[in-house]
Design a protein around this motif. Structure first.
Motif, PDB file in Angstrom:
ATOM      1  N   UNK A   3     -61.273-110.647  66.401  1.00  0.00           N
ATOM      2  CA  UNK A   3     -60.468-109.969  67.429  1.00  0.00           C
ATOM      3  C   UNK A   3     -59.208-110.770  67.673  1.00  0.00           C
ATOM      4  N   UNK A   4     -58.117-110.126  67.727  1.00  0.00           N
ATOM      5  CA  UNK A   4     -56.837-110.757  68.056  1.00  0.00           C
ATOM      6  C   UNK A   4     -56.440-110.342  69.469  1.00  0.00           C
ATOM      7  N   UNK A   5     -55.884-111.250  70.203  1.00  0.00           N
ATOM      8  CA  UNK A   5     -55.442-110.863  71.544  1.00  0.00           C
ATOM      9  C   UNK A   5     -54.346-109.796  71.465  1.00  0.00           C
ATOM     10  N   UNK A   6     -54.440-108.843  72.307  1.00  0.00           N
ATOM     11  CA  UNK A   6     -53.458-107.761  72.310  1.00  0.00           C
ATOM     12  C   UNK A   6     -52.286-108.058  73.235  1.00  0.00           C
ATOM     13  N   UNK A   7     -52.516-108.910  74.212  1.00  0.00           N
ATOM     14  CA  UNK A   7     -51.444-109.226  75.164  1.00  0.00           C
ATOM     15  C   UNK A   7     -51.592-110.669  75.595  1.00  0.00           C
ATOM     16  N   UNK A   8     -50.479-111.261  75.871  1.00  0.00           N
ATOM     17  CA  UNK A   8     -50.458-112.610  76.418  1.00  0.00           C
ATOM     18  C   UNK A   8     -49.913-112.518  77.836  1.00  0.00           C
ATOM     19  N   UNK A   9     -50.588-113.161  78.725  1.00  0.00           N
ATOM     20  CA  UNK A   9     -50.155-113.162  80.121  1.00  0.00           C
ATOM     21  C   UNK A   9     -49.762-114.578  80.497  1.00  0.00           C
ATOM     22  N   UNK A  10     -48.593-114.680  81.052  1.00  0.00           N
ATOM     23  CA  UNK A  10     -48.134-115.971  81.562  1.00  0.00           C
ATOM     24  C   UNK A  10     -48.087-115.859  83.083  1.00  0.00           C
ATOM     25  N   UNK A  11     -48.850-116.685  83.753  1.00  0.00           N
ATOM     26  CA  UNK A  11     -48.919-116.663  85.206  1.00  0.00           C
ATOM     27  C   UNK A  11     -47.836-117.565  85.777  1.00  0.00           C
ATOM     28  N   UNK A  12     -46.945-116.983  86.574  1.00  0.00           N
ATOM     29  CA  UNK A  12     -45.854-117.725  87.206  1.00  0.00           C
ATOM     30  C   UNK A  12     -46.020-117.755  88.721  1.00  0.00           C
ATOM     31  N   UNK A  13     -47.254-117.777  89.167  1.00  0.00           N
ATOM     32  CA  UNK A  13     -47.537-117.717  90.603  1.00  0.00           C
ATOM     33  C   UNK A  13     -46.880-118.826  91.399  1.00  0.00           C
ATOM     34  N   UNK A  14     -46.929-120.044  90.900  1.00  0.00           N
ATOM     35  CA  UNK A  14     -46.321-121.158  91.635  1.00  0.00           C
ATOM     36  C   UNK A  14     -44.814-120.985  91.751  1.00  0.00           C
ATOM     37  N   UNK A  15     -44.194-120.533  90.682  1.00  0.00           N
ATOM     38  CA  UNK A  15     -42.750-120.306  90.691  1.00  0.00           C
ATOM     39  C   UNK A  15     -42.399-119.175  91.671  1.00  0.00           C
TER      40      UNK A  15
END
Length: 107
Positions: A3-15
């Motif tokens: 399985x390959x990841x379909x999406x990458x999520x980058x969390x910028x909550x602190x910013x």
């Protein structure tokens, strides 16, 4: 089958939180400056000393803003002030009555 990841999520909550807080501080400063400008319309004018002593401050840690007048005359003026000399400026004896909440207008 891998399985390959379909999406990458980058969390910028602190910013995001940092920018939101910076916006809140900026809003407090702008609000305090507006309040200072409006309060100067009510300041009795003799020599302008009291009017020029007005200042704003913002406590960034607690998200609190304030407007102060810092002269010995300012303390005395809460009790007795000379009448205003400029058109549209009321003497302090014509202050509006205090309300139950400091955020509400007495108008």
């Amino acid at each position: 089958m891998s399985r390959r990841p379909r999406a990458h999520i980058r969390w910028n909550g602190d910013q995001v939180l940092g920018r939101a807080r910076a916006g809140a501080v900026r809003g407090l400063l702008l609000g305090a400056e507006h309040l200072l400008a409006e309060s100067r319309k009510e300041v009795p004018i003799a020599e302008g000393t009291l009017e020029r002593s007005g200042a704003t401050s913002v406590d960034e840690a607690n998200l609190v803003a304030g407007v102060t007048y810092d002269t010995p005359y300012a303390a005395a003026c809460t009790r007795t002030c000379p009448p205003a000399t400029a058109p549209g400026v009321r003497p302090s004896s014509l202050k509006t009555r205090p309300t139950a909440s400091p955020m509400r207008s007495a108008n």
